[in-house]
Design a protein around this motif. Structure first.
Motif, PDB file in Angstrom:
ATOM      1  N   PHE A 109       0.933  -1.065  -0.062  1.00  0.00           N
ATOM      2  CA  PHE A 109      -0.081   0.114  -0.030  1.00  0.00           C
ATOM      3  C   PHE A 109       0.877   1.313  -0.004  1.00  0.00           C
ATOM      4  O   PHE A 109       1.823   1.273   0.693  1.00  0.00           O
ATOM      5  CB  PHE A 109      -0.987  -0.151   1.307  1.00  0.00           C
ATOM      6  N   PHE A 110       0.615   2.193  -0.755  1.00  0.00           N
ATOM      7  CA  PHE A 110       1.354   3.422  -0.734  1.00  0.00           C
ATOM      8  C   PHE A 110       0.383   4.745  -0.471  1.00  0.00           C
ATOM      9  O   PHE A 110       1.063   5.731  -0.330  1.00  0.00           O
ATOM     10  CB  PHE A 110       2.181   3.896  -2.058  1.00  0.00           C
ATOM     11  N   ALA A 111      -0.951   4.497  -0.324  1.00  0.00           N
ATOM     12  CA  ALA A 111      -1.786   5.772  -0.117  1.00  0.00           C
ATOM     13  C   ALA A 111      -3.075   5.150   0.398  1.00  0.00           C
ATOM     14  O   ALA A 111      -3.765   4.314  -0.312  1.00  0.00           O
ATOM     15  CB  ALA A 111      -1.808   6.652  -1.065  1.00  0.00           C
ATOM     16  N   GLY A 112      -3.674   5.683   1.630  1.00  0.00           N
ATOM     17  CA  GLY A 112      -5.108   5.370   2.006  1.00  0.00           C
ATOM     18  C   GLY A 112      -6.182   6.430   1.711  1.00  0.00           C
ATOM     19  O   GLY A 112      -6.067   7.567   2.438  1.00  0.00           O
ATOM     20  N   LEU A 113      -6.804   6.123   0.753  1.00  0.00           N
ATOM     21  CA  LEU A 113      -7.908   7.199   0.581  1.00  0.00           C
ATOM     22  C   LEU A 113      -9.197   7.352   1.356  1.00  0.00           C
ATOM     23  O   LEU A 113      -9.870   8.343   1.727  1.00  0.00           O
ATOM     24  CB  LEU A 113      -8.628   7.345  -0.808  1.00  0.00           C
ATOM     25  N   VAL A 114      -9.283   6.137   2.050  1.00  0.00           N
ATOM     26  CA  VAL A 114     -10.550   5.910   2.979  1.00  0.00           C
ATOM     27  C   VAL A 114      -9.875   5.160   4.119  1.00  0.00           C
ATOM     28  O   VAL A 114      -9.765   3.824   3.955  1.00  0.00           O
ATOM     29  CB  VAL A 114     -11.891   5.068   2.446  1.00  0.00           C
ATOM     30  N   ASN A 115      -9.560   5.580   5.126  1.00  0.00           N
ATOM     31  CA  ASN A 115      -8.721   5.076   6.288  1.00  0.00           C
ATOM     32  C   ASN A 115      -9.566   4.677   7.350  1.00  0.00           C
ATOM     33  O   ASN A 115      -9.223   4.733   8.767  1.00  0.00           O
ATOM     34  CB  ASN A 115      -7.812   5.995   6.601  1.00  0.00           C
ATOM     35  N   ARG A 116     -10.927   4.553   7.408  1.00  0.00           N
ATOM     36  CA  ARG A 116     -12.009   3.921   8.540  1.00  0.00           C
ATOM     37  C   ARG A 116     -12.969   3.249   7.854  1.00  0.00           C
ATOM     38  O   ARG A 116     -13.369   3.267   6.756  1.00  0.00           O
ATOM     39  CB  ARG A 116     -12.346   5.367   9.294  1.00  0.00           C
ATOM     40  N   SER A 285     -16.912  13.562   4.649  1.00  0.00           N
ATOM     41  CA  SER A 285     -16.298  12.805   6.007  1.00  0.00           C
ATOM     42  C   SER A 285     -14.945  11.746   5.642  1.00  0.00           C
ATOM     43  O   SER A 285     -14.123  11.554   6.412  1.00  0.00           O
ATOM     44  CB  SER A 285     -17.026  12.448   6.866  1.00  0.00           C
ATOM     45  N   LEU A 286     -15.293  11.015   4.662  1.00  0.00           N
ATOM     46  CA  LEU A 286     -14.526   9.752   4.491  1.00  0.00           C
ATOM     47  C   LEU A 286     -13.150  10.626   3.745  1.00  0.00           C
ATOM     48  O   LEU A 286     -12.254   9.712   4.067  1.00  0.00           O
ATOM     49  CB  LEU A 286     -15.214   8.965   3.189  1.00  0.00           C
TER      50      LEU A 286
END
Length: 343
Positions: A109-116, A285-286
């Motif tokens: 992984f190198f970027a999280g666009l939705v982290n929850r 919010s996401l």
């Protein structure tokens, strides 16, 4: 004089048309000459919008890369496409990447666009408490996928476990299929992202759990690629993250609401305008500007998957996260100015 004036106006019009065509051809030529990057996704929901907007608004082109967004609704096929370089980046849930890494592929992984977590567990009205789920049927998209992960984590949160509580997990299809199956009474409940909620307005149902309001550690949709590709193509990855963060800024700016809604309705084929409104509000919010992947969220998903894939227990999870691309992004003046402008 009138005939001469008309002739001059006609010549000016012709000249302007030629100039416009010239610059249009230059733009087309420029796009054709830019490096190409294919990004695969299998999530047909609002959370893909940062990629669609980046293409539609020309943000990726602006940052020097021609991005093509490819829909591959199957985790194993996405991994195969990455292995063969048919696509270079996957916008996917942790399970696909973790399974590939456990199998020896150099994925990260190198970027999280939705982290929850997000979305809801919806059930029939007769299910009033978590214990009422015993002996019931829940729909999922695939074993190990994002819907499955969210469902299992939700059941855990509610003190339930499918085998122990005799809860059947039926593999039916993507969320549009799950919504239709619930409406038709084929299942007693399912997970649905927020954008599907308006489809249920004519159907009696209950929200058993809103995952977005829970504190469950979870890594949602994230960008992943082979480590070798990330290290050999930093300029392409940097351009991709520039475009993605500019897309996020565009989506979160209230001035652009109508354009964002148009894109949601076009890409997700929303017939009910309320679907677009709900999806739009969810994205506010996401989507965040901190796109570092969340290791606790990845760890939580790995724990679930390790029950059926023991190799995951030997996997060093920090090895499936490549921090450098986001670190480079955060050090760029472009990113700092974007954050400053959005308050």
């Amino acid at each position: 004089m009138n005939s001469i004036l008309r002739l001059e106006l006609r010549l000016v019009s012709i000249h302007l048309a030629v100039v416009i065509l010239f610059f249009a051809s230059l733009q087309t030529l420029s796009a054709a000459e830019l490096p190409r990057l294919r990004v695969a996704h299998g999530a047909f929901n609002e959370k893909v919008l940062a990629l669609w907007i980046g293409v539609e608004r020309g943000f990726f082109l602006k940052h020097g890369i021609d991005v093509e967004v490819v829909d591959i609704r199957n985790g194993p096929l996405t991994i195969q496409a990455l292995a063969s370089d048919e696509v270079q980046v996957a916008y996917t849930v942790p399970s696909s990447v973790l399974s590939a890494a456990a199998g020896g592929m150099d994925m990260a992984f190198f970027a999280g666009l939705v982290n929850r977590p997000d979305g809801e567990i919806i059930v029939t009205p007769n299910i009033k408490t978590p214990s009422d789920l015993r002996g019931k049927r829940l729909g999922i998209q695939s074993i190990g996928g994002g819907v499955w992960s969210m469902t299992i984590l939700a059941l855990e949160h509610l003190g339930l476990e499918p085998a122990r509580n005799n809860i059947s997990m039926l593999t039916l299809g993507d969320q549009s299929v799950l919504a239709r199956s619930f409406i038709a009474g084929k299942i007693d409940g399912t997970y649905l992202s927020y954008g599907y909620k308006p489809l249920l307005k004519e159907v009696k149902h209950r929200v058993l759990l809103d995952l977005g309001k829970s504190a469950i550690p979870y890594q949602g949709l994230a960008l992943a690629a082979r480590r070798t590709y990330l290290r050999q193509n930093p300029q392409k990855i940097d351009a991709l993250l520039n475009g993605v963060t500019q897309s996020i800024a565009f989506v979160k700016d209230p001035v652009n609401k109508e354009e964002v809604l148009k894109s949601l309705r076009r890409n997700l084929h929303f017939k009910d305008t309320q679907q677009g409104d709900v999806a739009y509000e969810a994205l506010q919010s996401l989507y965040e500007f901190d796109i570092n992947p969340t290791l606790p969220g990845i760890t939580n998903v790995a724990r679930l998957l390790s029950t059926s894939n023991p190799k995951l227990k030997q996997l060093r999870l920090q090895d499936v996260v490549e921090r450098e691309p986001v670190q480079r992004l955060e050090n760029r003046a472009f990113y700092r100015e974007l954050i400053r402008a959005k308050g």
